[in-house]
Design an enzyme around this catalytic site. Structure first.
Site, PDB file in Angstrom:
ATOM      1  N   GLU A 437      -3.021  -0.106  -3.899  1.00  0.00           N
ATOM      2  CA  GLU A 437      -4.464  -0.243  -4.212  1.00  0.00           C
ATOM      3  C   GLU A 437      -5.311   0.678  -3.341  1.00  0.00           C
ATOM      4  O   GLU A 437      -6.459   0.362  -3.024  1.00  0.00           O
ATOM      5  CB  GLU A 437      -4.951  -1.692  -4.041  1.00  0.00           C
ATOM      6  CG  GLU A 437      -4.309  -2.714  -4.932  1.00  0.00           C
ATOM      7  CD  GLU A 437      -4.549  -2.465  -6.405  1.00  0.00           C
ATOM      8  OE1 GLU A 437      -5.455  -1.682  -6.744  1.00  0.00           O
ATOM      9  OE2 GLU A 437      -3.804  -3.034  -7.210  1.00  0.00           O
TER      10      GLU A 437
HETATM   11  C1  LIG Z   1       5.539  -1.529  -3.656  1.00  0.00           C
HETATM   12  C2  LIG Z   1       4.526  -0.682  -4.348  1.00  0.00           C
HETATM   13  C3  LIG Z   1       3.832  -1.188  -5.415  1.00  0.00           C
HETATM   14  C4  LIG Z   1       2.903  -0.378  -6.098  1.00  0.00           C
HETATM   15  N1  LIG Z   1       2.293  -0.868  -7.221  1.00  0.00           N
HETATM   16  C5  LIG Z   1       1.564  -0.023  -7.992  1.00  0.00           C
HETATM   17  C6  LIG Z   1       1.091  -0.421  -9.277  1.00  0.00           C
HETATM   18  O1  LIG Z   1       1.283  -1.566  -9.703  1.00  0.00           O
HETATM   19  N2  LIG Z   1       0.429   0.499 -10.031  1.00  0.00           N
HETATM   20  C7  LIG Z   1       0.208   1.768  -9.612  1.00  0.00           C
HETATM   21  O2  LIG Z   1      -0.380   2.544 -10.339  1.00  0.00           O
HETATM   22  N3  LIG Z   1       0.626   2.168  -8.378  1.00  0.00           N
HETATM   23  C8  LIG Z   1       1.305   1.311  -7.578  1.00  0.00           C
HETATM   24  N4  LIG Z   1       1.778   1.730  -6.352  1.00  0.00           N
HETATM   25  C9  LIG Z   1       1.462   3.065  -5.886  1.00  0.00           C
HETATM   26  C10 LIG Z   1       0.455   3.048  -4.750  1.00  0.00           C
HETATM   27  O3  LIG Z   1      -0.802   2.689  -5.210  1.00  0.00           O
HETATM   28  C11 LIG Z   1       0.506   4.434  -4.077  1.00  0.00           C
HETATM   29  O4  LIG Z   1       1.743   4.521  -3.402  1.00  0.00           O
HETATM   30  C12 LIG Z   1      -0.654   4.640  -3.130  1.00  0.00           C
HETATM   31  O5  LIG Z   1      -1.863   4.731  -3.827  1.00  0.00           O
HETATM   32  C13 LIG Z   1      -0.482   5.887  -2.267  1.00  0.00           C
HETATM   33  O6  LIG Z   1      -0.133   7.001  -3.028  1.00  0.00           O
HETATM   34  P1  LIG Z   1       1.126   7.894  -2.585  1.00  0.00           P
HETATM   35  O7  LIG Z   1       2.269   6.962  -2.394  1.00  0.00           O
HETATM   36  O8  LIG Z   1       1.279   8.981  -3.545  1.00  0.00           O
HETATM   37  O9  LIG Z   1       0.754   8.443  -1.171  1.00  0.00           O
HETATM   38  P2  LIG Z   1      -0.093   9.786  -0.904  1.00  0.00           P
HETATM   39  O10 LIG Z   1      -1.279   9.819  -1.767  1.00  0.00           O
HETATM   40  O11 LIG Z   1       0.836  10.944  -0.934  1.00  0.00           O
HETATM   41  O12 LIG Z   1      -0.570   9.530   0.597  1.00  0.00           O
HETATM   42  C14 LIG Z   1       0.238   9.827   1.753  1.00  0.00           C
HETATM   43  C15 LIG Z   1      -0.647   9.715   2.998  1.00  0.00           C
HETATM   44  O13 LIG Z   1      -1.705  10.682   2.925  1.00  0.00           O
HETATM   45  C16 LIG Z   1      -2.952  10.049   3.059  1.00  0.00           C
HETATM   46  N5  LIG Z   1      -3.936  10.695   2.173  1.00  0.00           N
HETATM   47  C17 LIG Z   1      -3.753  11.121   0.915  1.00  0.00           C
HETATM   48  N6  LIG Z   1      -4.898  11.606   0.420  1.00  0.00           N
HETATM   49  C18 LIG Z   1      -5.834  11.456   1.365  1.00  0.00           C
HETATM   50  C19 LIG Z   1      -7.216  11.751   1.454  1.00  0.00           C
HETATM   51  N7  LIG Z   1      -7.903  12.269   0.437  1.00  0.00           N
HETATM   52  N8  LIG Z   1      -7.866  11.444   2.604  1.00  0.00           N
HETATM   53  C20 LIG Z   1      -7.204  10.910   3.641  1.00  0.00           C
HETATM   54  N9  LIG Z   1      -5.902  10.611   3.612  1.00  0.00           N
HETATM   55  C21 LIG Z   1      -5.220  10.863   2.498  1.00  0.00           C
HETATM   56  C22 LIG Z   1      -2.733   8.598   2.678  1.00  0.00           C
HETATM   57  O14 LIG Z   1      -3.664   7.729   3.292  1.00  0.00           O
HETATM   58  C23 LIG Z   1      -1.311   8.363   3.162  1.00  0.00           C
HETATM   59  O15 LIG Z   1      -1.318   7.990   4.502  1.00  0.00           O
HETATM   60  C24 LIG Z   1       2.655   0.928  -5.647  1.00  0.00           C
HETATM   61  C25 LIG Z   1       3.346   1.423  -4.530  1.00  0.00           C
HETATM   62  C26 LIG Z   1       4.286   0.654  -3.911  1.00  0.00           C
HETATM   63  C27 LIG Z   1       5.054   1.250  -2.757  1.00  0.00           C
END
Ligand SMILES: Cc1cc2nc3c(=O)[nH]c(=O)nc-3n(C[C@H](O)[C@H](O)[C@H](O)COP(=O)(O)OP(=O)(O)OC[C@H]3O[C@@H](n4cnc5c(N)ncnc54)[C@H](O)[C@@H]3O)c2cc1C
Length: 592
Positions: A437
């Site tokens: 989220e």
């Molecule tokens: C168990 C689990 C359940 C999930 N359930 C759902 C679901 O039901 N539906 C769904 O759609 N998704 C779901 N997700 C996905 C989840 O919402 C994403 O993993 C999350 O939004 C982060 O995206 P990412 O993993 O690509 O990390 P990234 O976006 O690659 O982020 C990596 C790091 O970089 C930082 N970062 C990235 N961009 C910025 C920025 N602009 N400014 C500052 N810092 C930044 C982040 O804070 C983080 O620390 C789930 C994930 C997991 C692990």
């Protein structure tokens, strides 16, 4: 064994926030404190006797992928049946579709009980709830007729489908393709990390999917929201053919093992049949409706795990005998709760959890006022305050709950590090709450960019003025409540000063503001909850309610601990916000 903290919940709802007064809003006119108390008691029974016993077994067994779909751990399907039969999915949804409207803080309190008892279980109803809210607000009359009654009752569940391998925090990168096909669309794309994307609970699952209509603009302005049922729904509401929706695999995760996290394939041949919600290219805006309730709910579920971790830690500390605390006889060992440092750890857990709860319920109350109050001016101000508080509830409470669960392991010593005691599960389970989220970094961006930057701190300024006015008006009896109030006043000054510096940087040096956005978010969480705990202490010191002297005394003590050992961090955070950016900005990416 989990025990629902009913006295504490009632204190926050009835005595601190007075949510019974929301009954003055016509939409909530059936609500009273008595109704709330009886809903909580019933929910506590289900949480304690049905969901809690499945928490450990679900963690060990986990959800399983099979070629026919995802199988949930033993007992979960039956628990879900009982959940639906009890009408729990309906709580907090629109009566037009079979729901029961209640104040948001009560919904949060009930959500807390599910989250404490079994976080993995709670995620499915939570996401259904979010999908229901989005359809209530943005679905067409026909979509509402076809989908909402069965989703509101829990006969079908809902999901929230955003993430793709290249599109996590940055949803502008969403590539899932929607091809027009008469009055509907055909979807092609793979989504990852979809919570409860498949399971064996129900005959149908309604996916709320972000995709891009052929020819749509690039970036977030070209994203649309679609309803994609696992099984197609005929116009009379009966189930038709299987749609092209498949769970390809599930993830092996650190925690929440019983909650399937699915890789979903939409469309492998003709494309998955999809119904557009609202207008094309406004999908992200609609999804935000879902995300706001989901973000509040994730804040709640995080401290719910903290509550459970605290309960287990305090129980362990009352039985584990080790060492000689001050004042004990020469050869006398006592239980570890007699060591001041163990009590410090327990009070950190307890007070932080109480602070997070008060903050989340207060934010929910603002959302209710925004939606239902008779006066437009009150609605507008409450909406601004609710919007301001959501990233703080999500960002700060989840970070805090991670610390709380980790302290829970520490209280257990070595036994905390082995899986048998269960303390480790809370650390593993709660870890996700700062990530999904929207990560803490994304919440902080939202806070300083949209919520502080756009109105140049006006909504926060109004809150600061209210906090200061209320704290000045408090006249607590007793030293502890007075000191608690004084610490809260000091915290408000730190927040005000840090906000001034942040707002000035936002316009002239945004990189500097972004370099301290998370410390600033934490400062907001600490100070706003410090204000709510100071009010709590003053109310509890009077002890006028029906919750018993012991409860009120503990409440005063816990708030005092927070004021003395937790809230002083606000001064350090103020300094970081005012002076800390330079060290980040001056470090080039290649020098980190
Ligand atoms: C168990 C689990 C359940 C999930 N359930 C759902 C679901 O039901 N539906 C769904 O759609 N998704 C779901 N997700 C996905 C989840 O919402 C994403 O993993 C999350 O939004 C982060 O995206 P990412 O993993 O690509 O990390 P990234 O976006 O690659 O982020 C990596 C790091 O970089 C930082 N970062 C990235 N961009 C910025 C920025 N602009 N400014 C500052 N810092 C930044 C982040 O804070 C983080 O620390 C789930 C994930 C997991 C692990």
């Amino acid at each position: 064994m989990y025990r629902a903290p009913l006295e504490e919940l009632r204190f926050v709802l009835e005595e601190l926030l007075g949510i019974g007064q929301l009954a003055a809003c016509p939409a909530l006119c059936d609500y009273s404190d008595e109704v709330g108390a009886s809903i909580l008691e019933e929910a506590a029974r289900l949480a304690e006797t049905v969901l809690d016993p499945l928490n450990r077994t679900g963690d060990r067994e986990g959800a399983r992928w099979t070629p026919d779909g995802v199988a949930t751990p033993k007992g979960f399907k039956d628990a879900y049946r009982q959940f639906v039969e009890g009408g729990w999915q309906q709580l907090g949804t629109d009566p037009r579709f079979g729901g029961q409207r209640v104040p948001q803080p009560l919904s949060s309190a009930v959500g807390e009980l599910w989250g404490s008892a079994n976080l993995a279980f709670q995620l499915c109803p939570m996401l259904t709830h979010g999908a229901v809210h989005a359809l209530e607000a943005c679905g067409s009359a026909e979509q509402q007729r076809l989908f909402l009654p069965k989703m509101t009752s829990g006969e079908w569940t809902g999901t929230m489908v955003l993430t793709e391998p290249q599109a996590g925090s940055d949803l502008a990168q969403v590539r899932t393709r929607a091809k027009p096909d008469g009055n509907r669309y055909r979807l092609f794309g793979q989504k990852i990390f979809i919570t409860w994307g498949d399971h064996d609970y129900t005959d149908n699952i309604i996916h709320m999917v972000l995709g891009r209509i052929d020819g749509a603009p690039a970036g977030i302005k070209g994203i649309s929201l679609f309803i994609v049922p696992k099984v197609l729904v005929n116009s009379d509401g009966s189930l038709g053919e299987r749609n092209e929706v498949r769970c390809v695999s599930i993830e092996h995760k650190l925690g929440i093992h019983a909650s399937p996290t699915c890789v979903m394939q939409y469309g492998h041949d003709q494309g998955a049949v999809a119904h557009l919600v609202g207008e094309p290219n406004r999908g992200l805006e609609y999804m935000f409706i879902m995300m706001n309730t989901a973000r509040l709910a994730v804040g709640v579920q995080s401290y719910a795990v903290g509550e459970r971790a605290f309960q287990q830690a305090v129980e362990y500390a009352r039985t584990r005998v080790q060492g000689r605390p001050p004042g004990a006889g020469a050869a006398e060992s006592r239980t570890i709760i007699h060591h001041p440092d163990v009590r410090r750890m327990l009070l950190t857990m307890k007070s932080s959890t109480e602070a997070s709860r008060a903050l989340a319920f207060y934010a929910g109350q603002q959302l209710d006022l925004a939606a239902y109050h008779a006066e437009a001016a009150v609605r507008t101000a409450a909406q601004a305050r609710g919007d301001l508080l959501i990233p703080i509830v999500k960002g700060w409470s989840t970070e805090t709950a991670n610390e709380v669960a980790a302290i829970g392991v520490q209280v257990h010593g070595g036994m905390g590090f082995v899986e048998e005691t269960g303390a480790a599960q809370y650390v593993r389970d709660v870890r996700i709450t700062t990530i999904y989220e929207g990560t803490t970094g994304i919440q902080a961006n939202d806070l300083i960019g949209r919520k502080i930057g756009r109105d140049r701190g006006a909504a926060l300024g109004a809150l600061i003025a209210d906090m200061r006015r209320e704290l000045q008006a408090l006249d607590p009896s007793g030293i502890a409540p007075r000191e608690t109030r004084d610490a809260a006043v000091q915290g408000v000054s730190s927040l005000e000063s840090a906000t001034r510096s942040l707002v000035s940087n936002l316009s002239t040096a945004p990189e500097r503001a972004l370099a301290v956005s998370v410390p600033y978010l934490k400062l907001c969480g600490l100070v706003i909850s410090g204000w709510l705990l100071a009010k709590s202490a003053a109310i509890a010191a009077q002890g006028r309610g029906s919750l018993g002297k012991g409860f009120y005394q503990a409440k005063v003590r816990t708030a005092h601990f927070y004021a003395k050992q937790v809230l002083p961090q606000a001064m350090g955070l103020e300094k970081i916000v005012e002076e800390g950016a330079v060290s980040v900005v001056d470090t080039e990416p290649e020098r980190v």
